[in-house]
Design a protein around this motif. Structure first.
Motif, PDB file in Angstrom:
ATOM      1  N   GLU A   3      46.164  39.372  44.153  1.00  0.00           N
ATOM      2  CA  GLU A   3      47.109  39.150  45.243  1.00  0.00           C
ATOM      3  C   GLU A   3      46.640  38.020  46.163  1.00  0.00           C
ATOM      4  O   GLU A   3      47.439  37.219  46.628  1.00  0.00           O
ATOM      5  N   ALA A   4      45.344  37.983  46.425  1.00  0.00           N
ATOM      6  CA  ALA A   4      44.807  36.918  47.281  1.00  0.00           C
ATOM      7  C   ALA A   4      44.998  35.559  46.626  1.00  0.00           C
ATOM      8  O   ALA A   4      45.365  34.587  47.291  1.00  0.00           O
ATOM      9  N   PHE A   5      44.766  35.488  45.325  1.00  0.00           N
ATOM     10  CA  PHE A   5      44.952  34.218  44.625  1.00  0.00           C
ATOM     11  C   PHE A   5      46.419  33.793  44.623  1.00  0.00           C
ATOM     12  O   PHE A   5      46.711  32.595  44.629  1.00  0.00           O
ATOM     13  N   LEU A   6      47.332  34.748  44.607  1.00  0.00           N
ATOM     14  CA  LEU A   6      48.753  34.397  44.652  1.00  0.00           C
ATOM     15  C   LEU A   6      49.124  33.701  45.957  1.00  0.00           C
ATOM     16  O   LEU A   6      50.017  32.866  45.989  1.00  0.00           O
ATOM     17  N   THR A   7      48.447  34.058  47.036  1.00  0.00           N
ATOM     18  CA  THR A   7      48.736  33.403  48.320  1.00  0.00           C
ATOM     19  C   THR A   7      48.067  32.038  48.417  1.00  0.00           C
ATOM     20  O   THR A   7      48.408  31.251  49.292  1.00  0.00           O
ATOM     21  N   LEU A   8      47.129  31.789  47.516  1.00  0.00           N
ATOM     22  CA  LEU A   8      46.369  30.535  47.533  1.00  0.00           C
ATOM     23  C   LEU A   8      46.924  29.620  46.448  1.00  0.00           C
ATOM     24  O   LEU A   8      46.359  29.470  45.392  1.00  0.00           O
ATOM     25  N   LEU A   9      48.038  29.005  46.728  1.00  0.00           N
ATOM     26  CA  LEU A   9      48.693  28.150  45.751  1.00  0.00           C
ATOM     27  C   LEU A   9      47.841  26.930  45.432  1.00  0.00           C
ATOM     28  O   LEU A   9      47.049  26.479  46.263  1.00  0.00           O
ATOM     29  N   PRO A  10      48.005  26.359  44.213  1.00  0.00           N
ATOM     30  CA  PRO A  10      47.183  25.208  43.816  1.00  0.00           C
ATOM     31  C   PRO A  10      47.208  24.039  44.796  1.00  0.00           C
ATOM     32  O   PRO A  10      46.216  23.340  44.942  1.00  0.00           O
ATOM     33  N   ASP A  11      48.301  23.830  45.491  1.00  0.00           N
ATOM     34  CA  ASP A  11      48.348  22.706  46.423  1.00  0.00           C
ATOM     35  C   ASP A  11      47.796  23.071  47.805  1.00  0.00           C
ATOM     36  O   ASP A  11      47.508  22.203  48.617  1.00  0.00           O
TER      37      ASP A  11
ATOM     38  N   SER B 179      44.640  21.920  37.318  1.00  0.00           N
ATOM     39  CA  SER B 179      43.428  22.076  36.508  1.00  0.00           C
ATOM     40  C   SER B 179      42.238  22.498  37.372  1.00  0.00           C
ATOM     41  O   SER B 179      41.461  23.374  36.996  1.00  0.00           O
ATOM     42  N   GLU B 180      42.100  21.876  38.538  1.00  0.00           N
ATOM     43  CA  GLU B 180      41.017  22.236  39.447  1.00  0.00           C
ATOM     44  C   GLU B 180      41.196  23.662  39.969  1.00  0.00           C
ATOM     45  O   GLU B 180      40.228  24.408  40.104  1.00  0.00           O
ATOM     46  N   PHE B 181      42.436  24.035  40.257  1.00  0.00           N
ATOM     47  CA  PHE B 181      42.706  25.394  40.720  1.00  0.00           C
ATOM     48  C   PHE B 181      42.382  26.403  39.626  1.00  0.00           C
ATOM     49  O   PHE B 181      41.801  27.449  39.896  1.00  0.00           O
ATOM     50  N   ASP B 182      42.745  26.097  38.395  1.00  0.00           N
ATOM     51  CA  ASP B 182      42.448  26.988  37.269  1.00  0.00           C
ATOM     52  C   ASP B 182      40.945  27.201  37.125  1.00  0.00           C
ATOM     53  O   ASP B 182      40.482  28.326  36.904  1.00  0.00           O
ATOM     54  N   ALA B 183      40.175  26.139  37.266  1.00  0.00           N
ATOM     55  CA  ALA B 183      38.712  26.245  37.183  1.00  0.00           C
ATOM     56  C   ALA B 183      38.181  27.085  38.348  1.00  0.00           C
ATOM     57  O   ALA B 183      37.285  27.920  38.162  1.00  0.00           O
ATOM     58  N   PHE B 184      38.730  26.875  39.537  1.00  0.00           N
ATOM     59  CA  PHE B 184      38.338  27.657  40.711  1.00  0.00           C
ATOM     60  C   PHE B 184      38.654  29.132  40.477  1.00  0.00           C
ATOM     61  O   PHE B 184      37.829  30.011  40.766  1.00  0.00           O
ATOM     62  N   TYR B 185      39.813  29.407  39.922  1.00  0.00           N
ATOM     63  CA  TYR B 185      40.222  30.794  39.637  1.00  0.00           C
ATOM     64  C   TYR B 185      39.263  31.443  38.638  1.00  0.00           C
ATOM     65  O   TYR B 185      38.785  32.551  38.863  1.00  0.00           O
ATOM     66  N   ARG B 186      38.974  30.772  37.552  1.00  0.00           N
ATOM     67  CA  ARG B 186      38.080  31.337  36.529  1.00  0.00           C
ATOM     68  C   ARG B 186      36.680  31.593  37.092  1.00  0.00           C
ATOM     69  O   ARG B 186      36.032  32.572  36.742  1.00  0.00           O
ATOM     70  N   ARG B 187      36.225  30.731  37.970  1.00  0.00           N
ATOM     71  CA  ARG B 187      34.886  30.863  38.544  1.00  0.00           C
ATOM     72  C   ARG B 187      34.847  31.961  39.616  1.00  0.00           C
ATOM     73  O   ARG B 187      33.904  32.750  39.671  1.00  0.00           O
ATOM     74  N   GLU B 188      35.850  32.028  40.467  1.00  0.00           N
ATOM     75  CA  GLU B 188      35.812  32.910  41.625  1.00  0.00           C
ATOM     76  C   GLU B 188      36.420  34.295  41.419  1.00  0.00           C
ATOM     77  O   GLU B 188      36.040  35.234  42.120  1.00  0.00           O
ATOM     78  N   MET B 189      37.342  34.457  40.491  1.00  0.00           N
ATOM     79  CA  MET B 189      38.002  35.752  40.311  1.00  0.00           C
ATOM     80  C   MET B 189      37.008  36.885  40.055  1.00  0.00           C
ATOM     81  O   MET B 189      37.069  37.918  40.735  1.00  0.00           O
ATOM     82  N   PRO B 190      36.078  36.741  39.116  1.00  0.00           N
ATOM     83  CA  PRO B 190      35.128  37.849  38.915  1.00  0.00           C
ATOM     84  C   PRO B 190      34.234  38.090  40.136  1.00  0.00           C
ATOM     85  O   PRO B 190      33.912  39.223  40.460  1.00  0.00           O
ATOM     86  N   LYS B 191      33.881  37.023  40.829  1.00  0.00           N
ATOM     87  CA  LYS B 191      33.016  37.155  41.998  1.00  0.00           C
ATOM     88  C   LYS B 191      33.733  37.885  43.130  1.00  0.00           C
ATOM     89  O   LYS B 191      33.133  38.712  43.822  1.00  0.00           O
ATOM     90  N   VAL B 192      35.003  37.573  43.335  1.00  0.00           N
ATOM     91  CA  VAL B 192      35.773  38.238  44.391  1.00  0.00           C
ATOM     92  C   VAL B 192      35.949  39.714  44.047  1.00  0.00           C
ATOM     93  O   VAL B 192      35.860  40.583  44.923  1.00  0.00           O
ATOM     94  N   THR B 193      36.161  40.006  42.778  1.00  0.00           N
ATOM     95  CA  THR B 193      36.314  41.395  42.342  1.00  0.00           C
ATOM     96  C   THR B 193      35.040  42.181  42.624  1.00  0.00           C
ATOM     97  O   THR B 193      35.088  43.279  43.193  1.00  0.00           O
ATOM     98  N   VAL B 194      33.893  41.639  42.270  1.00  0.00           N
ATOM     99  CA  VAL B 194      32.614  42.313  42.534  1.00  0.00           C
ATOM    100  C   VAL B 194      32.391  42.454  44.039  1.00  0.00           C
ATOM    101  O   VAL B 194      31.925  43.497  44.513  1.00  0.00           O
ATOM    102  N   PHE B 195      32.742  41.421  44.784  1.00  0.00           N
ATOM    103  CA  PHE B 195      32.626  41.464  46.249  1.00  0.00           C
ATOM    104  C   PHE B 195      33.388  42.666  46.805  1.00  0.00           C
ATOM    105  O   PHE B 195      32.870  43.422  47.630  1.00  0.00           O
ATOM    106  N   LEU B 196      34.618  42.875  46.338  1.00  0.00           N
ATOM    107  CA  LEU B 196      35.436  43.984  46.827  1.00  0.00           C
ATOM    108  C   LEU B 196      34.887  45.335  46.362  1.00  0.00           C
ATOM    109  O   LEU B 196      34.959  46.320  47.101  1.00  0.00           O
TER     110      LEU B 196
END
Length: 188
Positions: free
Chosen positions: A61-69, A28-45
């Motif tokens: 792809e970066a998020f895939l390497t960053l597993l929830p645990d 759940s925490e990872f999902d919230a992190f993903y929703r918050r950071e995904m658009p920001k990382v996209t704009v960053f790139l």
């Protein structure tokens, strides 16, 4: 024989919901992190020169390497994510220039990400960012994403002074390129 007193009746407390399992909470925490950071990382790139499609692909792809645990063990997950996403972007640009997967119900296999509408001002800023030398563009992209010079330096393995200098040069070039100096002077 002596009688043993009966044990008092235990109170029955209805459980509203079972406690969350650690794995569920981490997800759940990872999902919230993903929703918050995904658009920001996209704009960053995008600020670093990626097309919207390339940026979204590299961020995923970066998020895939960053597993929830794994992400909770990182000291600076936001910076780590941007560093990995940028590396993923750099690797993918050497392998393809346009998306290859056709999108269903779109003539010619165009990608709907290409239809992102930017204002003229946003296009001008992205064009100006594209004219900056790599170190300056990098420093400006990190700053635009909310990182200070020390955080950026740590993520890039540079000194804070070098990052600060690159940012100041980038800022000056952008002011000149976008004609902001003339506007600021005429407004005084």
């Amino acid at each position: 024989m002596t009688e043993v007193p009966a044990a008092p009746a235990a109170k029955v407390v209805p459980a509203l919901r079972p406690p969350r399992q650690p794995q569920e909470q981490a997800q759940s925490e990872f999902d919230a992190f993903y929703r918050r950071e995904m658009p920001k990382v996209t704009v960053f790139l995008v600020n670093l020169g990626a097309s919207v499609y390339e940026a979204a692909d590299a961020a995923h792809e970066a998020f895939l390497t960053l597993l929830p645990d794994k992400w909770r063990d990182l000291e600076h997950p936001r910076a780590w994510l941007r560093t990995v996403a940028y590396r993923k972007y750099l690797r993918q640009t050497t392998t393809r220039t346009q998306p290859m997967d056709p999108v269903p119900d779109r003539p010619g296999g165009t990608c709907p990400v290409d239809l992102v509408l930017l204002t003229e001002q946003q296009k001008s800023v992205l064009d100006a960012l594209g004219q900056l030398p790599p170190a300056e563009r990098e420093a400006m992209a990190w700053k635009l994403d909310g990182f200070n010079h020390e955080q950026t330096a740590q993520a890039l393995g540079k000194s804070p002074a070098a990052v600060r200098q690159a940012y100041m040069r980038a800022r000056q070039r952008l002011i000149t390129t976008l004609g902001l100096k003339k506007e600021a002077e005429s407004g005084e």
